[in-house]
Design a protein around this motif. Structure first.
Motif, PDB file in Angstrom:
ATOM      1  N   GLU A  81     -39.642  -6.312 -29.711  1.00 38.43           N
ATOM      2  CA  GLU A  81     -39.066  -5.779 -29.404  1.00 38.43           C
ATOM      3  C   GLU A  81     -37.058  -5.353 -29.340  1.00 38.43           C
ATOM      4  O   GLU A  81     -36.631  -6.868 -30.011  1.00 38.43           O
ATOM      5  N   VAL A  82     -37.014  -4.502 -29.918  1.00 35.87           N
ATOM      6  CA  VAL A  82     -35.050  -5.219 -29.691  1.00 35.87           C
ATOM      7  C   VAL A  82     -34.122  -4.132 -28.819  1.00 35.87           C
ATOM      8  O   VAL A  82     -34.590  -3.148 -28.509  1.00 35.87           O
ATOM      9  N   LYS A  83     -33.015  -5.479 -28.163  1.00 41.06           N
ATOM     10  CA  LYS A  83     -32.960  -4.307 -26.652  1.00 41.06           C
ATOM     11  C   LYS A  83     -30.889  -3.823 -27.288  1.00 41.06           C
ATOM     12  O   LYS A  83     -30.737  -5.251 -28.842  1.00 41.06           O
ATOM     13  N   ALA A  84     -31.070  -3.006 -27.326  1.00 39.77           N
ATOM     14  CA  ALA A  84     -29.586  -2.614 -27.896  1.00 39.77           C
ATOM     15  C   ALA A  84     -28.767  -1.724 -26.810  1.00 39.77           C
ATOM     16  O   ALA A  84     -29.280  -1.659 -25.849  1.00 39.77           O
ATOM     17  N   LYS A  85     -27.361  -2.648 -26.560  1.00 38.06           N
ATOM     18  CA  LYS A  85     -26.520  -1.725 -25.546  1.00 38.06           C
ATOM     19  C   LYS A  85     -25.593  -0.901 -26.072  1.00 38.06           C
ATOM     20  O   LYS A  85     -24.731  -1.451 -27.283  1.00 38.06           O
ATOM     21  N   ALA A  86     -25.126   0.295 -25.310  1.00 32.92           N
ATOM     22  CA  ALA A  86     -24.064   1.724 -26.334  1.00 32.92           C
ATOM     23  C   ALA A  86     -23.148   1.683 -25.332  1.00 32.92           C
ATOM     24  O   ALA A  86     -22.905   1.365 -24.108  1.00 32.92           O
ATOM     25  N   ARG A  87     -21.797   1.897 -25.873  1.00 33.01           N
ATOM     26  CA  ARG A  87     -20.805   2.596 -25.238  1.00 33.01           C
ATOM     27  C   ARG A  87     -20.622   3.237 -25.867  1.00 33.01           C
ATOM     28  O   ARG A  87     -20.248   4.307 -26.844  1.00 33.01           O
ATOM     29  N   ILE A  88     -20.285   4.399 -24.957  1.00 30.79           N
ATOM     30  CA  ILE A  88     -20.350   5.928 -24.745  1.00 30.79           C
ATOM     31  C   ILE A  88     -18.383   6.335 -24.530  1.00 30.79           C
ATOM     32  O   ILE A  88     -18.817   6.099 -23.261  1.00 30.79           O
ATOM     33  N   THR A  89     -18.412   6.874 -25.183  1.00 30.72           N
ATOM     34  CA  THR A  89     -16.687   7.610 -24.781  1.00 30.72           C
ATOM     35  C   THR A  89     -17.243   9.243 -24.516  1.00 30.72           C
ATOM     36  O   THR A  89     -17.781   9.700 -25.199  1.00 30.72           O
ATOM     37  N   VAL A  90     -16.560   9.396 -23.526  1.00 25.69           N
ATOM     38  CA  VAL A  90     -16.833  10.914 -22.651  1.00 25.69           C
ATOM     39  C   VAL A  90     -15.205  11.255 -22.933  1.00 25.69           C
ATOM     40  O   VAL A  90     -15.311  10.893 -21.999  1.00 25.69           O
ATOM     41  N   ARG A  91     -15.732  13.287 -22.675  1.00 26.70           N
ATOM     42  CA  ARG A  91     -14.403  13.456 -21.774  1.00 26.70           C
ATOM     43  C   ARG A  91     -14.822  14.309 -21.255  1.00 26.70           C
ATOM     44  O   ARG A  91     -15.760  15.465 -21.404  1.00 26.70           O
ATOM     45  N   ALA A  92     -14.073  14.564 -20.121  1.00 25.28           N
ATOM     46  CA  ALA A  92     -14.983  16.051 -18.928  1.00 25.28           C
ATOM     47  C   ALA A  92     -14.283  17.603 -19.390  1.00 25.28           C
ATOM     48  O   ALA A  92     -13.776  17.830 -20.023  1.00 25.28           O
ATOM     49  N   ASN A  93     -15.317  18.000 -19.915  1.00 30.68           N
ATOM     50  CA  ASN A  93     -15.473  19.045 -19.477  1.00 30.68           C
ATOM     51  C   ASN A  93     -15.187  20.282 -18.093  1.00 30.68           C
ATOM     52  O   ASN A  93     -16.035  20.316 -17.591  1.00 30.68           O
ATOM     53  N   ILE A  94     -14.134  20.452 -18.280  1.00 31.27           N
ATOM     54  CA  ILE A  94     -13.969  21.452 -17.251  1.00 31.27           C
ATOM     55  C   ILE A  94     -14.368  23.011 -16.958  1.00 31.27           C
ATOM     56  O   ILE A  94     -14.724  23.042 -15.375  1.00 31.27           O
ATOM     57  N   ASP A  95     -14.851  23.177 -17.688  1.00 24.75           N
ATOM     58  CA  ASP A  95     -15.995  24.284 -17.478  1.00 24.75           C
ATOM     59  C   ASP A  95     -16.859  24.252 -16.820  1.00 24.75           C
ATOM     60  O   ASP A  95     -17.939  25.105 -16.793  1.00 24.75           O
ATOM     61  N   ARG A  96     -17.738  22.788 -17.430  1.00 21.78           N
ATOM     62  CA  ARG A  96     -18.731  22.287 -17.181  1.00 21.78           C
ATOM     63  C   ARG A  96     -19.155  21.401 -15.253  1.00 21.78           C
ATOM     64  O   ARG A  96     -20.377  21.213 -15.117  1.00 21.78           O
ATOM     65  N   LEU A  97     -18.222  21.267 -14.758  1.00 21.18           N
ATOM     66  CA  LEU A  97     -17.906  20.326 -13.796  1.00 21.18           C
ATOM     67  C   LEU A  97     -18.542  20.972 -12.879  1.00 21.18           C
ATOM     68  O   LEU A  97     -20.074  20.328 -12.039  1.00 21.18           O
ATOM     69  N   VAL A  98     -18.341  22.275 -12.903  1.00 26.55           N
ATOM     70  CA  VAL A  98     -19.771  22.925 -11.279  1.00 26.55           C
ATOM     71  C   VAL A  98     -21.356  22.644 -12.114  1.00 26.55           C
ATOM     72  O   VAL A  98     -21.142  24.032 -12.197  1.00 26.55           O
ATOM     73  N   GLY A  99     -21.982  22.623 -11.822  1.00 22.01           N
ATOM     74  CA  GLY A  99     -23.183  22.493 -11.713  1.00 22.01           C
ATOM     75  C   GLY A  99     -23.329  21.616 -13.081  1.00 22.01           C
ATOM     76  O   GLY A  99     -25.214  21.344 -13.835  1.00 22.01           O
ATOM     77  N   GLY A 100     -22.935  20.782 -13.450  1.00 19.74           N
ATOM     78  CA  GLY A 100     -23.443  19.999 -14.966  1.00 19.74           C
ATOM     79  C   GLY A 100     -23.727  18.476 -14.083  1.00 19.74           C
ATOM     80  O   GLY A 100     -23.500  18.319 -13.004  1.00 19.74           O
TER      81      GLY A 100
END
Length: 331
Positions: free
Chosen positions: A147-166
């Motif tokens: 068994e291998v356990k991994a912790k990730a850091r996700i860098t995200v940027r808001a997508n204005i066009d997909r904020l509604v319904g995303g």
């Protein structure tokens, strides 16, 4: 004090009351502030807001702020958004932030995002300054059973066009977790994962996990990797224990069948003994009947008894010889 003075005081009081009510109902100071800022708002327009149950300050103050920022926003737009239950001040702040950051954002889009329940100002800020989402430890099992356990850091940027319904952050974390588990599971040994943890981020990032979400994934970095349990060995141990229990159950079944068969044979022996005893009980009757009918004589009967006695004597001698032999063996 004469009647004329009393009448004058009553008129002055009435005028003061009317002016107080008038200034309470008509936001004159707010109208003066709007005119001083260069925003053209009619006094009757403010009265109309009162009649439509709109708080004028909730509309005029954001309108002044937008005008000073160089935005072309109409009073009717702000008023309609307020009546729809939106946060006018937050929408105007988001429009100003987007304008300063050269991000294309219309009032209709900002209002739709706000009415959808999302923080439009935070979305604009996240478009300028990406957000880091840290996942909990995600466990996967390599092909060698470790068994291998991994912790990730996700860098995200808001997508204005997909904020509604995303989809939101939870969906992004779930998709990244699925990618981490599949990547670890496709590794031949856990050592390869430890040697190249960046292979997890490359494989996960190449799957386009931000499709249909309100974010754009910029990078996925593996923050920590730990070794868990030896799941393969545990499964083998459990399988061996299960096989042992099955074998014991089958052996117990065979033993029970043997005992049942033995009991059946004993029952048959007892049944045969019962038949013999019953047959032996018929012998005296047959002898008596033979004597009465004259089929045998007295001498024949005496010979039969002598033979029977001789047989009993031989059995007794045989038993004594056997007991002596067993005592010699024991000595």
């Amino acid at each position: 004090m004469d009647f004329q003075q009393v009448l004058t005081l009553i008129i002055i009081a009435a005028i003061l009351i009317v002016l107080a009510v008038l200034f309470t109902f008509i936001p004159v100071m707010l109208w003066i502030s709007a005119l001083a800022a260069g925003v053209k708002v009619g006094i009757f327009q403010l009265v109309g807001m009162r009649l439509r149950r709109v708080i004028p300050s909730r509309v005029i103050n954001p309108l002044i702020k937008a005008y000073k920022a160089g935005l072309d926003v109409k009073t009717n737009q702000l008023e309609s958004h307020y009546l729809a239950g939106g946060n006018v001040d937050r929408v105007v702040n988001a429009l100003i932030a987007a304008h300063r950051a050269n991000i294309t954002l219309t009032f209709e889009r900002a209002a739709a995002i706000d009415l959808a329940g999302r923080d439009v100002l935070e979305a604009v800020q996240m478009s300028v300054n990406p957000k880091v989402i840290e996942t909990p430890f995600i466990a996967g099992i390599a092909m060698d059973g470790i068994e291998v356990k991994a912790k990730a850091r996700i860098t995200v940027r808001a997508n204005i066009d997909r904020l509604v319904g995303g989809a939101g952050e939870e969906t992004v974390i779930a998709r990244v977790g699925e990618g981490v588990v599949s990547t670890i599971g496709s590794s031949e040994t856990h050592k390869k994962v430890l040697e190249n943890p960046d292979s997890i981020s490359h494989n996960v990032l190449s799957k386009g996990l931000d499709a249909g979400t309100a974010f754009e994934i910029l990078s996925i970095d593996i923050a920590d990797v730990d070794i868990g349990k030896n799941i393969g060995a545990m499964l083998q141990t459990d399988q061996a224990e299960a096989d042992k229990n099955i074998a014991q159950a089958k052996a117990e079944e065979r033993r029970a069948m043997a005992v049942a068969k033995e009991q059946e044979m004993l029952a048959r022996v007892e049944e045969m003994r019962a038949y013999v005893v019953e047959a032996e009980a018929e012998v005296p009757k047959a002898l008596a009947e033979a004597l009465r009918s004259g089929n045998i004589g007295v001498m024949d009967y005496m010979n039969y008894k002598n033979i029977d006695a001789d047989t009993d004597m031989r059995d007794s001698i045989g038993k004594l010889s056997k007991n002596d032999h067993d005592e010699d063996d024991q000595q």
